[in-house]
Write a protein that holds these residues in place. Structure first.
Motif, mmCIF file in Angstrom:
data_model
loop_
_atom_site.group_PDB
_atom_site.id
_atom_site.type_symbol
_atom_site.label_atom_id
_atom_site.label_comp_id
_atom_site.label_asym_id
_atom_site.label_seq_id
_atom_site.Cartn_x
_atom_site.Cartn_y
_atom_site.Cartn_z
ATOM 1 N N SER A 6 0.688 -1.531 0.102
ATOM 2 C CA SER A 6 0.121 0.018 -0.071
ATOM 3 C C SER A 6 0.977 1.306 0.123
ATOM 4 O O SER A 6 0.523 2.222 -0.821
ATOM 5 N N LYS A 7 2.010 1.165 0.836
ATOM 6 C CA LYS A 7 2.781 2.338 0.788
ATOM 7 C C LYS A 7 3.597 2.454 -0.665
ATOM 8 O O LYS A 7 3.955 3.605 -1.106
ATOM 9 N N LEU A 9 2.231 1.599 -3.463
ATOM 10 C CA LEU A 9 1.194 2.269 -4.353
ATOM 11 C C LEU A 9 1.133 3.780 -4.082
ATOM 12 O O LEU A 9 0.886 4.534 -5.102
ATOM 13 N N LYS A 10 1.025 4.066 -2.865
ATOM 14 C CA LYS A 10 0.854 5.531 -2.619
ATOM 15 C C LYS A 10 2.270 6.285 -3.285
ATOM 16 O O LYS A 10 1.813 7.345 -3.903
ATOM 17 N N GLN A 11 3.448 5.631 -3.161
ATOM 18 C CA GLN A 11 4.608 6.504 -3.484
ATOM 19 C C GLN A 11 4.370 6.352 -5.061
ATOM 20 O O GLN A 11 4.713 7.665 -5.703
ATOM 21 N N SER A 13 1.754 6.580 -6.947
ATOM 22 C CA SER A 13 0.549 7.234 -7.452
ATOM 23 C C SER A 13 1.120 8.864 -7.251
ATOM 24 O O SER A 13 0.573 9.830 -8.096
ATOM 25 N N LYS A 14 2.008 9.025 -6.099
ATOM 26 C CA LYS A 14 2.546 10.641 -5.968
ATOM 27 C C LYS A 14 3.605 10.865 -7.082
ATOM 28 O O LYS A 14 3.749 11.756 -7.561
ATOM 29 N N LYS A 21 -4.783 5.400 -9.922
ATOM 30 C CA LYS A 21 -4.263 4.505 -8.759
ATOM 31 C C LYS A 21 -4.584 2.902 -9.134
ATOM 32 O O LYS A 21 -3.830 2.036 -8.863
ATOM 33 N N LYS A 22 -5.794 2.877 -9.647
ATOM 34 C CA LYS A 22 -6.279 1.314 -9.668
ATOM 35 C C LYS A 22 -5.325 0.554 -10.932
ATOM 36 O O LYS A 22 -5.072 -0.463 -11.003
ATOM 37 N N GLU A 25 -2.067 -0.100 -9.483
ATOM 38 C CA GLU A 25 -2.353 -1.433 -8.804
ATOM 39 C C GLU A 25 -2.250 -2.619 -9.498
ATOM 40 O O GLU A 25 -1.609 -3.521 -9.182
#
Length: 97
Positions: A6-7, A9-11, A13-14, A21-22, A25
């Protein structure tokens, strides 16, 4: 600190705001699935600049239960071996290229 999916993916997307985001993923899941499938087929996975994942066979052996001191048979199994690249080694050890 460990990195979790999850982290990561967050990075991602940033760093790549133009991708959904999907979609990121799905992309990450495809990559991880292919790495798993390749290792399952005992193929070597090389990520340039990062390292190499490969499988090794751990032979069957007689083990000992430390609690009861009883001998038990441990069957043969596959394990994952990781060897880091020279670039990653230099980064981790603060060496200059």
């Amino acid at each position: 600190m460990a990195i979790v999916k999850s982290k990561l993916l967050k990075q991602l997307s940033k760093n790549y705001p133009n991708f959904l985001k999907k979609d990121l993923e799905k992309f990450l899941n495809i990559i991880l699935k292919e790495i798993k499938n390749s290792l399952k087929r005992t193929e070597r996975v090389e990520l340039r600049g990062f390292g190499v994942f490969s499988t090794k066979i751990q032979k069957a052996r007689i083990s000992r239960n430390p609690k009861t001191n009883k001998k038990i048979h441990t069957p043969e199994k596959k394990t994952i071996h990781f060897k880091m690249s020279k670039d990653l080694f230099k980064i981790l050890n603060d060496e200059k290229k």
